[in-house]
Design a protein around this motif. Structure first.
Motif, short mmCIF file in Angstrom:
data_model
loop_
_atom_site.label_atom_id
_atom_site.label_comp_id
_atom_site.label_asym_id
_atom_site.label_seq_id
_atom_site.Cartn_x
_atom_site.Cartn_y
_atom_site.Cartn_z
N ARG A 19 0.99 -1.73 0.13
CA ARG A 19 0.08 -0.19 -0.11
C ARG A 19 0.96 1.55 0.12
O ARG A 19 0.98 2.52 -0.70
CB ARG A 19 -1.15 -0.41 1.61
CG ARG A 19 -1.76 -1.09 1.59
CD ARG A 19 -2.53 -0.90 2.50
NE ARG A 19 -2.24 -0.64 3.66
CZ ARG A 19 -2.44 -0.90 4.50
NH1 ARG A 19 -3.02 -2.63 4.64
NH2 ARG A 19 -1.94 -0.96 5.97
N ALA A 22 2.10 1.90 -3.54
CA ALA A 22 1.55 1.96 -4.40
C ALA A 22 1.18 3.97 -4.35
O ALA A 22 0.98 4.20 -5.50
CB ALA A 22 0.61 1.14 -3.79
N GLN A 23 0.42 3.75 -2.99
CA GLN A 23 0.23 5.42 -2.88
C GLN A 23 1.91 6.87 -3.09
O GLN A 23 1.98 7.45 -4.10
CB GLN A 23 0.31 6.16 -1.75
CG GLN A 23 -0.37 7.31 -1.41
CD GLN A 23 -0.82 7.30 0.13
OE1 GLN A 23 -1.33 6.75 1.13
NE2 GLN A 23 -0.88 9.11 0.66
N GLU A 27 1.64 9.26 -5.56
CA GLU A 27 2.36 10.62 -5.74
C GLU A 27 3.12 11.23 -6.77
O GLU A 27 3.10 12.46 -7.02
CB GLU A 27 1.73 10.96 -4.13
CG GLU A 27 0.42 10.73 -3.82
CD GLU A 27 0.64 10.39 -2.54
OE1 GLU A 27 0.85 11.78 -1.71
OE2 GLU A 27 -0.91 10.95 -1.71
N VAL A 98 -9.41 -0.57 -5.19
CA VAL A 98 -8.86 1.34 -4.83
C VAL A 98 -8.82 1.62 -3.86
O VAL A 98 -8.06 2.24 -3.22
CB VAL A 98 -9.44 2.58 -6.23
CG1 VAL A 98 -8.54 3.83 -5.30
CG2 VAL A 98 -8.54 1.99 -7.39
N ARG A 99 -9.81 1.38 -2.90
CA ARG A 99 -9.88 1.79 -1.84
C ARG A 99 -9.50 0.97 -1.09
O ARG A 99 -8.49 0.97 0.16
CB ARG A 99 -11.53 2.16 -1.14
CG ARG A 99 -11.67 2.79 -2.15
CD ARG A 99 -13.81 3.38 -1.09
NE ARG A 99 -14.10 4.34 -1.78
CZ ARG A 99 -15.44 4.55 -1.79
NH1 ARG A 99 -16.32 3.91 -1.97
NH2 ARG A 99 -15.81 5.82 -2.60
N LEU A 102 -5.42 1.97 -1.24
CA LEU A 102 -4.79 3.10 -0.99
C LEU A 102 -5.88 3.97 0.08
O LEU A 102 -6.74 4.39 0.54
CB LEU A 102 -5.58 4.05 -2.50
CG LEU A 102 -4.67 4.13 -3.26
CD1 LEU A 102 -5.26 4.73 -4.58
CD2 LEU A 102 -2.88 4.10 -3.09
N ASN A 104 -5.67 5.17 2.76
CA ASN A 104 -4.96 6.47 3.51
C ASN A 104 -6.09 7.42 2.10
O ASN A 104 -6.38 8.68 3.57
CB ASN A 104 -3.62 6.65 3.52
CG ASN A 104 -3.09 6.19 4.52
OD1 ASN A 104 -3.48 5.88 5.34
ND2 ASN A 104 -1.19 6.21 3.86
N TYR A 105 -7.09 6.71 1.65
CA TYR A 105 -7.24 8.24 0.65
C TYR A 105 -9.37 8.16 1.16
O TYR A 105 -9.79 7.80 0.42
CB TYR A 105 -7.30 7.62 -0.77
CG TYR A 105 -5.94 8.14 -1.24
CD1 TYR A 105 -5.50 8.83 -0.96
CD2 TYR A 105 -5.82 8.45 -2.75
CE1 TYR A 105 -3.88 8.67 -0.93
CE2 TYR A 105 -5.00 8.98 -3.90
CZ TYR A 105 -3.34 9.03 -2.68
OH TYR A 105 -2.61 10.02 -3.03
N MET A 274 -4.03 14.36 -0.18
CA MET A 274 -2.35 13.41 0.03
C MET A 274 -1.77 12.61 0.75
O MET A 274 -1.40 13.63 1.77
CB MET A 274 -2.12 14.09 -1.21
CG MET A 274 -2.85 14.01 -2.97
SD MET A 274 -2.58 14.96 -4.01
CE MET A 274 -0.25 14.01 -4.24
#
Ligand code: SIN
Ligand code: FE
Length: 294
Positions: A19, A22-23, A27, A98-99, A102, A104-105, A274
């Protein structure tokens, strides 16, 4: 630039290391690539690999998952229902994926789902609508206001071919900051009052900010600059049938050069939330221009 993941499951939980990778890569302007994540068509859905589903006018077939409204297709009746159900299953699956990838999003928003059943190579477009030219995404009618991000998840659902064909071919350009440095100083301001008027007339959903105006200008300027198209740094990427990819298309310069039968789910996310908000296009443009853009 291409960050590859072994994942073959549409649901998490995914390891913390995965994770974070990925993030971070997203970014920083990377393209997350999932070569083993296939979106499988079920039963009669394979009949939907058909370019004639397009109405020949819109670039893509789109589904608004809130209203269930399908646009840009020639299909009606049972065939339209099959198409809408397939797109909804993809969009819902992409959203869970996607959830979970990520976490943290928090608050990431599912927007439109699209299906692109027409071979990219064969279509005729006007220059500003031609996504075979390198560009960043900016939506003319949907303002992102305070720098809301555009994150897109794609799946290639073309049938696997014995010769290894069927890939979706992209070019990815230089980092956003380099691109913005080259173009931002030459961008002319939009006509004062135009964004206000377009909002009042209902041309746009809400009023464009200075950020929206600048992003639209950057999109157009890149596509109109033949020398930039030819000479700027570009990396070729091929996404084979049965693969998926995820990218901030408001940040990553991209061009789709060939391929047919792709699905796409758009997400929006607050730039401020972000992990590294200073990498958001709005923050980069504010630093470069010394202006507040929203
Ligand atoms: C684009 O967003 O420019 C098009 C991407 C694609 O259809 O592969
Ligand atoms: Fe695009």
């Amino acid at each position: 630039m291409l960050e590859s993941f072994d994942i073959n499951s549409w649901t998490g939980p995914f390891p913390a290391e995965t994770r974070a990778r990925a993030q971070g890569a997203l970014e920083r302007g990377g393209v997350l690539y999932f070569p083993k994540l296939a979106f499988a068509l079920l039963g009669r859905e394979s009949e939907l690999r058909d370019a004639r589903l397009s109405d020949g006018k819109a670039k893509n077939i789109s589904l608004d998952h809130g209203t269930g409204k399908l646009q840009g297709t020639s299909a009606s009746g049972e065939r339209a229902a099959l198409l809408a159900a397939m797109m909804e299953r993809f969009g819902a699956g992409a959203t869970v994926f996607v959830r979970d990838l990520l976490p943290n999003y928090a608050g990431i928003e599912r927007a439109r789902t699209s299906y692109r059943p027409v071979e990219v190579k064969d279509r005729a477009y006007s220059k500003l609508h031609d996504d075979r030219l390198l560009h960043i995404d900016a939506f003319p009618s949907r303002p992102m206001k305070d720098g809301r991000r555009i994150l897109r998840f794609f799946a290639n659902i073309a049938p696997p071919q014995p010769d290894g064909g069927g890939s979706r071919h992209w070019h990815v350009g230089e980092p956003f900051e380099n691109f913005a440095k080259a173009f931002a100083p030459h961008i002319k301001p939009h006509f004062p009052g135009k964004s206000w008027l377009w909002d009042k007339l209902g041309v746009t959903r809400g009023r464009r900010s200075a950020y929206d105006e600048m992003m639209l200008s950057l999109h157009d300027a890149a596509k109109q600059d033949a020398s930039y198209q030819k000479n700027s740094p570009q990396t070729a990427m091929a996404f084979p049938p049965g693969s998926c990819w995820l990218v901030y298309t408001d940040q990553v310069l991209h061009a789709a050069l060939g391929g047919e039968f792709a699905l796409e789910q758009t997400f929006h996310f607050d730039a401020a939330r972000m992990g590294e908000p200073e990498r958001a296009p709005i923050r980069v443009l504010e630093r470069l221009t010394g202006r507040t853009l929203a």
